[in-house]
Motif scaffolding. Sequence first.
Motif, PDB file in Angstrom:
ATOM      1  N   VAL A   1      42.999  34.516  34.002  1.00  0.00           N
ATOM      2  CA  VAL A   1      43.971  35.607  34.310  1.00  0.00           C
ATOM      3  C   VAL A   1      45.473  34.784  33.704  1.00  0.00           C
ATOM      4  CG1 VAL A   1      45.439  35.099  36.449  1.00  0.00           C
ATOM      5  CG2 VAL A   1      42.695  34.702  36.970  1.00  0.00           C
ATOM      6  N   LYS A   2      45.715  33.834  33.320  1.00  0.00           N
ATOM      7  CA  LYS A   2      46.850  34.082  32.407  1.00  0.00           C
ATOM      8  C   LYS A   2      46.738  35.272  31.055  1.00  0.00           C
ATOM      9  CE  LYS A   2      50.288  30.943  29.477  1.00  0.00           C
ATOM     10  NZ  LYS A   2      50.795  32.174  28.355  1.00  0.00           N
ATOM     11  N   ALA A   3      45.865  35.399  30.331  1.00  0.00           N
ATOM     12  CA  ALA A   3      45.429  36.355  29.326  1.00  0.00           C
ATOM     13  C   ALA A   3      45.763  37.835  29.928  1.00  0.00           C
ATOM     14  CB  ALA A   3      43.758  36.295  28.878  1.00  0.00           C
ATOM     15  N   ILE A   4      45.295  38.318  31.505  1.00  0.00           N
ATOM     16  CA  ILE A   4      45.815  39.661  32.302  1.00  0.00           C
ATOM     17  C   ILE A   4      47.466  39.345  31.969  1.00  0.00           C
ATOM     18  CG2 ILE A   4      45.152  40.734  34.100  1.00  0.00           C
ATOM     19  CD1 ILE A   4      42.178  39.585  33.415  1.00  0.00           C
ATOM     20  N   VAL A   5      47.930  38.564  32.732  1.00  0.00           N
ATOM     21  CA  VAL A   5      49.146  38.344  33.345  1.00  0.00           C
ATOM     22  C   VAL A   5      50.239  38.884  31.540  1.00  0.00           C
ATOM     23  CG1 VAL A   5      51.070  37.572  33.924  1.00  0.00           C
ATOM     24  CG2 VAL A   5      49.448  37.272  35.310  1.00  0.00           C
ATOM     25  N   ASP A   6      49.391  37.873  30.871  1.00  0.00           N
ATOM     26  CA  ASP A   6      50.504  38.476  29.658  1.00  0.00           C
ATOM     27  C   ASP A   6      50.381  39.577  28.877  1.00  0.00           C
ATOM     28  OD1 ASP A   6      51.204  35.794  29.553  1.00  0.00           O
ATOM     29  OD2 ASP A   6      50.299  34.884  28.085  1.00  0.00           O
ATOM     30  N   ALA A   7      49.326  40.449  29.366  1.00  0.00           N
ATOM     31  CA  ALA A   7      49.095  41.651  28.762  1.00  0.00           C
ATOM     32  C   ALA A   7      49.876  42.874  29.578  1.00  0.00           C
ATOM     33  CB  ALA A   7      47.421  42.426  29.133  1.00  0.00           C
ATOM     34  N   ALA A   8      50.860  42.391  30.570  1.00  0.00           N
ATOM     35  CA  ALA A   8      51.411  42.613  31.534  1.00  0.00           C
ATOM     36  C   ALA A   8      51.440  43.749  32.005  1.00  0.00           C
ATOM     37  CB  ALA A   8      52.403  43.670  30.542  1.00  0.00           C
ATOM     38  N   VAL A   9      49.766  43.477  32.318  1.00  0.00           N
ATOM     39  CA  VAL A   9      49.049  44.143  33.381  1.00  0.00           C
ATOM     40  C   VAL A   9      48.869  44.884  35.001  1.00  0.00           C
ATOM     41  CG1 VAL A   9      46.530  44.626  34.962  1.00  0.00           C
ATOM     42  CG2 VAL A   9      46.768  43.599  32.186  1.00  0.00           C
ATOM     43  N   PRO A  10      49.712  45.712  35.599  1.00  0.00           N
ATOM     44  CA  PRO A  10      50.449  45.879  36.826  1.00  0.00           C
ATOM     45  C   PRO A  10      49.284  45.519  38.311  1.00  0.00           C
ATOM     46  CG  PRO A  10      49.977  47.668  36.033  1.00  0.00           C
ATOM     47  CD  PRO A  10      49.494  47.438  34.956  1.00  0.00           C
ATOM     48  N   ASN A  11      50.095  44.834  38.989  1.00  0.00           N
ATOM     49  CA  ASN A  11      48.919  44.199  40.303  1.00  0.00           C
ATOM     50  C   ASN A  11      48.251  42.756  39.688  1.00  0.00           C
ATOM     51  OD1 ASN A  11      50.688  45.550  41.605  1.00  0.00           O
ATOM     52  ND2 ASN A  11      49.700  47.405  41.439  1.00  0.00           N
ATOM     53  N   ALA A  12      48.436  42.144  39.267  1.00  0.00           N
ATOM     54  CA  ALA A  12      47.442  41.581  37.717  1.00  0.00           C
ATOM     55  C   ALA A  12      47.518  40.450  38.934  1.00  0.00           C
ATOM     56  CB  ALA A  12      48.454  40.978  36.617  1.00  0.00           C
ATOM     57  N   GLY A  13      48.353  40.053  39.981  1.00  0.00           N
ATOM     58  CA  GLY A  13      48.151  38.492  40.853  1.00  0.00           C
ATOM     59  C   GLY A  13      46.666  39.380  41.966  1.00  0.00           C
ATOM     60  N   SER A  14      46.499  40.659  42.272  1.00  0.00           N
ATOM     61  CA  SER A  14      46.069  40.688  43.223  1.00  0.00           C
ATOM     62  C   SER A  14      44.537  41.669  42.493  1.00  0.00           C
ATOM     63  CB  SER A  14      46.878  42.211  43.458  1.00  0.00           C
ATOM     64  OG  SER A  14      47.137  43.659  43.040  1.00  0.00           O
ATOM     65  N   LEU A  15      44.242  41.208  41.303  1.00  0.00           N
ATOM     66  CA  LEU A  15      43.030  41.926  41.245  1.00  0.00           C
ATOM     67  C   LEU A  15      41.403  40.859  41.103  1.00  0.00           C
ATOM     68  CD1 LEU A  15      43.883  42.202  37.142  1.00  0.00           C
ATOM     69  CD2 LEU A  15      43.462  44.244  39.298  1.00  0.00           C
ATOM     70  N   ARG A  16      40.619  41.942  41.516  1.00  0.00           N
ATOM     71  CA  ARG A  16      39.386  40.882  42.081  1.00  0.00           C
ATOM     72  C   ARG A  16      38.649  40.438  41.235  1.00  0.00           C
ATOM     73  NH1 ARG A  16      36.806  44.860  46.209  1.00  0.00           N
ATOM     74  NH2 ARG A  16      35.102  43.778  45.789  1.00  0.00           N
ATOM     75  N   ASP A  17      37.940  39.683  41.021  1.00  0.00           N
ATOM     76  CA  ASP A  17      37.498  38.873  39.579  1.00  0.00           C
ATOM     77  C   ASP A  17      36.086  40.006  40.040  1.00  0.00           C
ATOM     78  OD1 ASP A  17      39.243  37.006  40.158  1.00  0.00           O
ATOM     79  OD2 ASP A  17      37.516  35.604  40.781  1.00  0.00           O
ATOM     80  N   ASP A  18      34.827  40.345  40.384  1.00  0.00           N
ATOM     81  CA  ASP A  18      34.240  41.303  40.842  1.00  0.00           C
ATOM     82  C   ASP A  18      33.958  42.609  40.717  1.00  0.00           C
ATOM     83  OD1 ASP A  18      34.863  41.668  43.408  1.00  0.00           O
ATOM     84  OD2 ASP A  18      33.034  40.912  44.480  1.00  0.00           O
ATOM     85  N   VAL A  19      35.460  43.416  40.512  1.00  0.00           N
ATOM     86  CA  VAL A  19      35.508  44.524  39.608  1.00  0.00           C
ATOM     87  C   VAL A  19      35.904  44.568  38.987  1.00  0.00           C
ATOM     88  CG1 VAL A  19      36.577  46.860  41.157  1.00  0.00           C
ATOM     89  CG2 VAL A  19      35.548  45.248  42.392  1.00  0.00           C
ATOM     90  N   SER A  20      34.975  45.723  37.914  1.00  0.00           N
ATOM     91  CA  SER A  20      35.641  46.116  36.282  1.00  0.00           C
ATOM     92  C   SER A  20      37.390  46.229  36.583  1.00  0.00           C
ATOM     93  CB  SER A  20      34.495  47.215  35.959  1.00  0.00           C
ATOM     94  OG  SER A  20      35.456  48.169  36.304  1.00  0.00           O
ATOM     95  N   LEU A  21      38.140  45.688  35.393  1.00  0.00           N
ATOM     96  CA  LEU A  21      39.023  45.713  35.308  1.00  0.00           C
ATOM     97  C   LEU A  21      39.478  47.139  35.267  1.00  0.00           C
ATOM     98  CD1 LEU A  21      39.782  42.943  32.426  1.00  0.00           C
ATOM     99  CD2 LEU A  21      40.006  43.043  34.788  1.00  0.00           C
ATOM    100  N   THR A  22      39.291  48.467  34.511  1.00  0.00           N
ATOM    101  CA  THR A  22      39.390  50.148  34.032  1.00  0.00           C
ATOM    102  C   THR A  22      39.036  50.390  35.876  1.00  0.00           C
ATOM    103  OG1 THR A  22      36.920  49.832  33.825  1.00  0.00           O
ATOM    104  CG2 THR A  22      38.707  49.483  31.937  1.00  0.00           C
TER     105      THR A  22
END
Length: 77
Positions: free
Chosen positions: A9-30
């Motif tokens: 999760v920190k890697a995702i936040v640090d990548a400046a991914v929009p809405n990083a805090g609301s990403l679902r664990d079981d759905v592909s990032l793309t």
Amino acid sequence: MADIRDIVVKAIVDAAVPNAGSLRDDVSLTDQGVDSLGVFTVVMNIQDACEIEIPDGDLDRLKTINDFVEYLTGRLA
């Protein structure tokens, strides 16, 4: 070492991914709107945080947060 999910999760936040805090664990990032550059940055951040190299051949199976957690659990054990 910190909890593996926290590292991902920190890697995702640090990548400046929009809405990083609301990403679902079981759905592909793309499928959640993370572009290829974002995914690349996430992978680089994880490699830096865990001090490992993820081989190109393993990247195809790393689509979701759960995939990263499972993969890292095996690699870091």
